[in-house]
Design a protein around this motif. Sequence first.
Motif, PDB file in Angstrom:
ATOM      1  N   VAL A 112     -26.807  64.081  18.035  1.00 49.41           N
ATOM      2  CA  VAL A 112     -27.418  63.934  19.364  1.00 49.41           C
ATOM      3  C   VAL A 112     -28.875  64.368  19.383  1.00 49.41           C
ATOM      4  N   MET A 113     -29.337  65.004  18.308  1.00 55.33           N
ATOM      5  CA  MET A 113     -30.688  65.570  18.321  1.00 55.33           C
ATOM      6  C   MET A 113     -31.776  64.530  18.578  1.00 55.33           C
ATOM      7  N   PRO A 114     -31.831  63.407  17.845  1.00 54.10           N
ATOM      8  CA  PRO A 114     -32.922  62.467  18.108  1.00 54.10           C
ATOM      9  C   PRO A 114     -32.868  61.864  19.501  1.00 54.10           C
ATOM     10  N   THR A 115     -31.671  61.546  19.978  1.00 48.25           N
ATOM     11  CA  THR A 115     -31.518  60.962  21.312  1.00 48.25           C
ATOM     12  C   THR A 115     -31.876  61.959  22.400  1.00 48.25           C
ATOM     13  N   GLY A 120     -30.483  56.562  18.240  1.00 49.58           N
ATOM     14  CA  GLY A 120     -29.100  56.899  17.955  1.00 49.58           C
ATOM     15  C   GLY A 120     -28.509  56.024  16.866  1.00 49.58           C
ATOM     16  N   VAL A 121     -28.693  54.722  16.984  1.00 50.60           N
ATOM     17  CA  VAL A 121     -28.182  53.795  15.974  1.00 50.60           C
ATOM     18  C   VAL A 121     -28.884  54.033  14.634  1.00 50.60           C
ATOM     19  N   GLY A 122     -30.191  54.277  14.675  1.00 50.71           N
ATOM     20  CA  GLY A 122     -30.929  54.553  13.444  1.00 50.71           C
ATOM     21  C   GLY A 122     -30.435  55.810  12.749  1.00 50.71           C
ATOM     22  N   MET A 123     -30.133  56.848  13.535  1.00 56.63           N
ATOM     23  CA  MET A 123     -29.592  58.077  12.951  1.00 56.63           C
ATOM     24  C   MET A 123     -28.275  57.805  12.241  1.00 56.63           C
ATOM     25  N   ALA A 124     -27.436  56.978  12.833  1.00 57.63           N
ATOM     26  CA  ALA A 124     -26.154  56.636  12.212  1.00 57.63           C
ATOM     27  C   ALA A 124     -26.356  55.888  10.899  1.00 57.63           C
ATOM     28  N   LEU A 125     -27.342  55.015  10.856  1.00 57.10           N
ATOM     29  CA  LEU A 125     -27.571  54.191   9.674  1.00 57.10           C
ATOM     30  C   LEU A 125     -28.087  54.996   8.475  1.00 57.10           C
ATOM     31  N   THR A 129     -20.811  63.445   7.761  1.00 57.08           N
ATOM     32  CA  THR A 129     -21.460  62.144   7.905  1.00 57.08           C
ATOM     33  C   THR A 129     -20.738  61.255   8.912  1.00 57.08           C
ATOM     34  N   ALA A 130     -19.414  61.220   8.833  1.00 58.34           N
ATOM     35  CA  ALA A 130     -18.637  60.374   9.753  1.00 58.34           C
ATOM     36  C   ALA A 130     -18.844  60.799  11.193  1.00 58.34           C
ATOM     37  N   MET A 169     -20.942  59.684  16.530  1.00 57.71           N
ATOM     38  CA  MET A 169     -21.463  60.347  17.724  1.00 57.71           C
ATOM     39  C   MET A 169     -22.875  59.891  18.063  1.00 57.71           C
ATOM     40  N   ALA A 170     -23.697  59.637  17.053  1.00 62.43           N
ATOM     41  CA  ALA A 170     -25.071  59.209  17.321  1.00 62.43           C
ATOM     42  C   ALA A 170     -25.090  57.894  18.089  1.00 62.43           C
TER      43      ALA A 170
END
Length: 494
Positions: A251-254, A298-303, A321-322, A327-328
């Motif tokens: 959640v940090m970047p978002t 959020g999507v970028g953090m997941a990628l 990682t999962a 969550m991102a």
Amino acid sequence: MQNLTARLARGSMWISASRGIVNLLGLLSTIVLARLLLPEDFGLVALGTTMFLIVQSITDLSLAQALVHHKDPGPAHFNTAWTLNTLRGLVLAALFAAAGPMTAKFYGDPRMATVMYAFAISLFLGGLANPRRIMLQKKLIFWQDFMLQVSQKLAGVIVGIVVAVIFRSYWALIASVLAGQIVQVIISYTVLPFRPRPTLKHARELWSFSVWLTLSQMINTINWRIDQLLIGKFLGRSDLGFYTVGNNLSVMPTRETTLPLTQTLFPAFSQLRGDPERLRRAYQRAQALVTAIALPLGVGMALVAEPLVLATMGAKWLPATAVIQAMAVIVAIQTVGSQVAPLGMALGATRTLFVRDTQLFCIRLPMIIAGMYLDGLQGVIWARVISGLISTGVNLLMVRKLIDLPVREQLAANLRCFAAVLVMSAAVWAVGHGFEQTGKLPALLIEIALSVSTGALAYIGTSMLLWLIAGRPSGPEREIVTMLGKARAKLARG
């Protein structure tokens, strides 16, 4: 309106600077402490933190929001708020300390008792905070808040890292919290002088606004924190460490990039509550802008989650990682309707917010329990994703009820953002699959850098192209272009 917009812009700039620095300090602290400590250490303190936040929210009087909503709070209102918060802090500190031995027995870990004692001190310190601080937000003045936030975080990070280097113990995490809180209380009275006088003169007046907001916050915090208590009890401290660290990083970047705007929305919406049409336009503009920023992050953090975890914290944290990936994305998606909270508070619809949070709690808790029973930590992750999608739909419907803004119009404002994120995802996925997974630090850093730069170019380029094709309509693209134009003009004059 222009004056309000300018004040919001200045406020957002100060909050952006504050959250940017706090974000970097928090990331640095997490990386260093993750290298020095074990996942079990994070899980142990996460149990205490979760109980601390739940107890704090259950008894939170929401006096800050009541003071913002009040037309003209005077010295007696601030003294009343200080008195109520101090009494609450004393009582909660005593109860938390008394519960230490029982908590240690329940979780089968004697260290939990000392963790509880430490958080009892934190509860007491929290009750001493300067209540006048909230007036900075009410008047959309944020530079002093910048000093408070950065000083608090910096003190916590320095103390936490020093303790971790010396003792390699979970006490580093606790020392970080206590040091930050002590500094925050001291500086709050320095930048905004206030000599409190005990009184309960306006207790009923402040409580009349905040009662439903307090109940809503109570349900909301339990809703978002009870999963950690369940994981700590039934899946173990290591799984809880992976879950809490992964969730915090996801959640940090978002959170850190959108908070500068969202923190200004409650006081801004409060000033527009007498003009429904202006309020409707302001909400839609703010919501679209928040999502346009949050969703790609959020999507970028997941990628990039896997190479990021390997590069910063090491292979022992790979199970996180999962959590980060799921969550991102879901937290970013939820920003489509998340601005309903400041909107509801501005309109005085605190009872409606409470009803919403209670409904979401009744949906989320059974799903998490079932997910944990069926598939352990992975089941909890799936429960979070599904319940997050449901809460997004509930928020959209609530916005429609509050300001008569159809759901299709709320979603339509984000269509270009959704399309650009899909293009960005494809581009980043292609970059990631072009690298050989050696696990070596130089290769990981190159992969992260290329993924981030490729994703940014793909998202910005696609967004602007779609905006131009659509005829440059109102939306987040125009807001950003306007802000950049003003910034360029100021630089040219300078």
